[in-house]
Design an enzyme around this catalytic site. Structure first.
Site: not given
Ligand SMILES: NC(=O)c1ccc[n+]([C@@H]2O[C@H](COP(=O)([O-])OP(=O)(O)OC[C@H]3O[C@@H](n4cnc5c(N)ncnc54)[C@H](OP(=O)(O)O)[C@@H]3O)[C@@H](O)[C@H]2O)c1
Length: 301
Positions: A67, A220, A222
């Site tokens: 990252y 994610g 979106t």
């Molecule tokens: N193993 C893998 O292949 C893999 C792949 C992807 C991710 N990951 C891990 O999974 C974690 C979670 O995934 P992610 O962060 O990509 O996706 P997520 O948690 O599904 O969503 C993050 C998105 O949602 C928004 N968001 C978060 N809280 C919110 C709220 N209360 N209201 C409105 N929007 C909100 C964030 O924007 P803002 O920043 O504006 O809040 C960001 O755009 C990552 O941090 C990573 O550590 C692992």
């Protein structure tokens, strides 16, 4: 609602050792720059999010050295090192970034060893508590042997660089193959209220007491959009994202959450999700959310 430790969903053994983490953790991927590349616009804001997460009781942070690359781990170190006792930082190995921001598989023995040392250096650690071997495609797993890359992680575990091994983006068959070689302490796959392809896998992991840590719990890049989520949230006077997290917490006791955010307000909102009690009727309503097509996401690992 306030956030405090009792509202982080209670604790859950993680990994299958003496460590216990709150079910609501934090995913750090969103802390680097756009497209998870380069520095964020506001490093101080990223540091503030991490510090508030930990001050609120979060003791499970998910990250990876790809990252940024390197940036997210360096920010974690700047914000939190020396790390408080009991904080479990989980990282991943299995990819690297191209100069064009692409995500390139990096699963040769040497790439995995180099990746482990990058994590150790950038996080300021002398061992990695939990490392997920990341395989498969961008969102879905693909069948095939994972013995070779897993063996590299097992050797690093033997040497003391890695304490526990998890898998990311895998099938039940790959888990079974891995379990013949070493203990697997968690699975991190793509799953949320609108993407339920792992339902049976989660239930089988629950029977084995193996934590399941969904990536993209909020959809994610979106975030999830659903009229059902909106209606339920309005009725309960919370937000749709809080409902999506509360649904996951009630879906199965082995689910641990790592929602990602770069925003303090969103962090506060997310950490309150464990206080929401969804009735069986509401859960039935949420279970009717149609399966969503893959997120129109930037690829991410
Ligand atoms: N193993 C893998 O292949 C893999 C792949 C992807 C991710 N990951 C891990 O999974 C974690 C979670 O995934 P992610 O962060 O990509 O996706 P997520 O948690 O599904 O969503 C993050 C998105 O949602 C928004 N968001 C978060 N809280 C919110 C709220 N209360 N209201 C409105 N929007 C909100 C964030 O924007 P803002 O920043 O504006 O809040 C960001 O755009 C990552 O941090 C990573 O550590 C692992």
């Amino acid at each position: 609602m306030t956030t405090n430790q009792t509202k982080l969903g209670g604790t859950s053994p993680f990994p299958n050792t003496s460590s216990r983490v709150y079910r609501l953790g934090y995913g750090a991927m969103q802390l680097s720059g756009p497209e998870i590349f380069g520095p964020p616009r506001d490093v101080d804001a990223a540091i503030a999010v991490l510090r508030e997460a930990v001050a609120s009781g979060v003791n499970h942070i998910d990250t990876s050295d790809y990252y940024g690359p390197h940036i997210t781990n360096q920010i974690i170190k700047r914000a939190l090192h020396p790390y408080p006792a009991g904080l479990v930082i989980v990282t991943k190995l299995g990819a690297r970034r191209g100069a064009d921001k692409s995500w390139i598989p990096a699963r040769s023995r040497q790439e995995l060893i180099d990746g482990a040392h990058d994590n150790l250096r950038n996080l300021g650690l002398d061992h990695l508590e939990v490392v997920n071997l990341r395989v498969g495609g961008m969102l879905e797993p693909s069948e095939g042997s994972i013995v070779e890359p897993l063996s590299a992680l097992v050797d690093m575990k033997r040497e003391g660089l890695i304490r526990h091994i998890g898998l990311s983006n895998v099938t039940p068959q790959q888990l079974a193959q891995a379990q013949k070689i070493t203990e697997i302490v968690c699975i991190q796959n793509f799953y949320n209220v609108a993407n339920r392809q792992d339902d049976a896998f989660i239930d089988s992991l629950a029977r084995q007491s193996i934590p399941y840590v969904p990536f993209f719990p909020l959809g994610g890049f979106t975030p999830l959009q659903s009229s059902v989520l909106d209606q339920v949230a309005a009725a309960l006077q919370v937000t749709p994202m809080q409902i999506a997290l509360a649904w996951l917490l009630q879906r199965s006791p082995n689910i641990l959450l790592i929602p990602g955010t770069s925003s303090l307000n969103h962090l506060r909102e997310n950490l309150c999700a464990a206080a929401i009690d969804l009735s069986p009727d509401v859960i039935a309503q949420l279970n009717s959310i149609p399966a969503k097509a893959k997120p129109a996401a930037q690829p991410a690992h």
